[in-house]
Design an enzyme around this catalytic site. Structure first.
Site, PDB file in Angstrom:
ATOM      1  CG  ASN A   1      12.243 -11.572 -35.509  1.00 34.72           C
ATOM      2  OD1 ASN A   1      12.463 -12.407 -36.395  1.00 34.72           O
ATOM      3  ND2 ASN A   1      11.241 -10.699 -35.564  1.00 34.72           N
TER       4      ASN A   1
ATOM      5  CE  LYS B   1      12.509  -7.540 -37.153  1.00 32.26           C
ATOM      6  NZ  LYS B   1      12.052  -6.161 -37.099  1.00 32.26           N
TER       7      LYS B   1
ATOM      8  CG  HIS C   1       7.026  -9.307 -35.687  1.00 35.26           C
ATOM      9  ND1 HIS C   1       7.099  -8.217 -36.530  1.00 35.26           N
ATOM     10  CD2 HIS C   1       8.077  -9.214 -34.848  1.00 35.26           C
ATOM     11  CE1 HIS C   1       8.171  -7.503 -36.210  1.00 35.26           C
ATOM     12  NE2 HIS C   1       8.784  -8.090 -35.190  1.00 35.26           N
TER      13      HIS C   1
ATOM     14  CD  GLU D   1       9.093  -6.517 -39.139  1.00 37.97           C
ATOM     15  OE1 GLU D   1       9.533  -7.667 -39.314  1.00 37.97           O
ATOM     16  OE2 GLU D   1       9.758  -5.626 -38.566  1.00 37.97           O
TER      17      GLU D   1
ATOM     18  CD  GLU E   1       8.915  -7.042 -31.220  1.00 39.26           C
ATOM     19  OE1 GLU E   1      10.090  -7.339 -30.971  1.00 39.26           O
ATOM     20  OE2 GLU E   1       8.412  -7.173 -32.340  1.00 39.26           O
TER      21      GLU E   1
ATOM     22  N   GLY F   1      13.155  -1.081 -35.609  1.00 39.69           N
ATOM     23  CA  GLY F   1      14.038  -0.720 -36.713  1.00 39.69           C
ATOM     24  C   GLY F   1      14.259   0.776 -36.863  1.00 39.69           C
TER      25      GLY F   1
ATOM     26  CB  SER G   1      15.690   0.348 -31.332  1.00 44.84           C
ATOM     27  OG  SER G   1      15.115   0.661 -32.595  1.00 44.84           O
TER      28      SER G   1
END
Ligand code: 13P
Length: 252
Positions: A10, A12, A96, A98, A168, A174, A214
């Site tokens: 991904n 992003k 997701h 985010e 996730e 991250g 990660s």
């Protein structure tokens, strides 16, 4: 049952279409793809067409990172599932963290987006995951159950034959803090059990459940050695062709 590993990246909000072309030319040179696994890359909307063209002679799947649930209309700035599919993209990431955190995607929206993705023939990669506070408060599994229930509400097992799930945990995204393979395995078992209750054993056994948070070349093999970890969704490590090649070519 053996599930074909699904290794996804991904990007992003990274890479222009020129940078996407460069990435795929490097990736293709680096990695004769093993045919016992599927590989996908979720790229920004403006790079979808260039990416689809760049992988035309390979089995790599190009995915969008989001779609809106209406097919067309006065929704400035949005992209619909049929529009994404028309670029040649074959999959889409939905829900997701985010999107949930920064763009207000609710569970009800994720549910509608899933319907739009399926209607457009896109493989849905449905993301779930708990925050650090939820995990530390002992509520991780309640959160996963609620997210799953809301996202899948109203769909039958037949509708969801292509379903891919990505677990996730928000605290691992991250952060360099990967969930241990055992922690991820435990969450994947929980998710699969929940899928079995909602959709039946057959769909639950067939669904690929990816781990994201990660994922790196040096932890992929250990993660993949767990029986219910069927793949990965790598963020940062998918931006570098050499690192992503090492992830997709992990030794099974
Ligand atoms: P990182 O691999 O950068 O932690 O990102 C994970 C992710 O959010 C993939 O969708």
């Amino acid at each position: 049952m053996s599930r074909k590993p699904f290794l996804a990246g991904n990007w992003k909000m990274f890479k222009t279409s020129a940078q996407a072309r460069q990435f795929f030319s490097e990736l293709i040179k680096l990695s004769p793809l093993k045919d016992d696994r599927e590989v996908a890359l979720a790229v920004p909307f403006p790079s979808l067409e260039a990416s689809v063209a760049a992988v035309a002679d390979t089995p790599i799947i190009i995915a969008a990172q989001n779609v809106y649930f209406e097919n067309e209309g006065a929704f400035t700035g949005e992209v619909s599932a049929p529009m994404a599919a028309a670029t040649g993209a074959r999959a889409v990431i939905l829900g997701h963290s985010e999107r949930r955190q920064f763009f207000g995607d609710t569970g009800a929206w994720v549910n509608k987006k899933l319907g739009a993705a399926l209607a457009a023939g896109l493989i849905p990669i449905l993301c779930l995951g708990e925050s650090l506070a939820e995990r530390e408060g002992g509520r991780a599994f309640d959160v996963l159950a609620a997210q799953l229930k809301e996202a899948l509400n109203g769909f039958s097992a037949a509708d969801l034959a292509s379903l891919v799930i990505a677990y996730e945990p928000v605290w691992a995204i991250g952060s360099g803090k990967t969930a241990t393979p055992e922690t991820a395995q435990e969450a994947h078992v929980f998710i699969r059990r929940h899928l079995a209750e909602q959709l039946g054993d057959k769909t639950a056994e067939a669904a690929r459940i990816l781990y994201g948070g990660s994922v790196k070349p040096d932890n992929i093999a250990k993660l993949m050695s767990q029986p219910d970890i069927d793949g990965a969704l790598a963020g940062g490590a998918s931006l570098d062709a050499a690192a992503f090649a090492r992830i997709i070519n992990f030794d099974a």
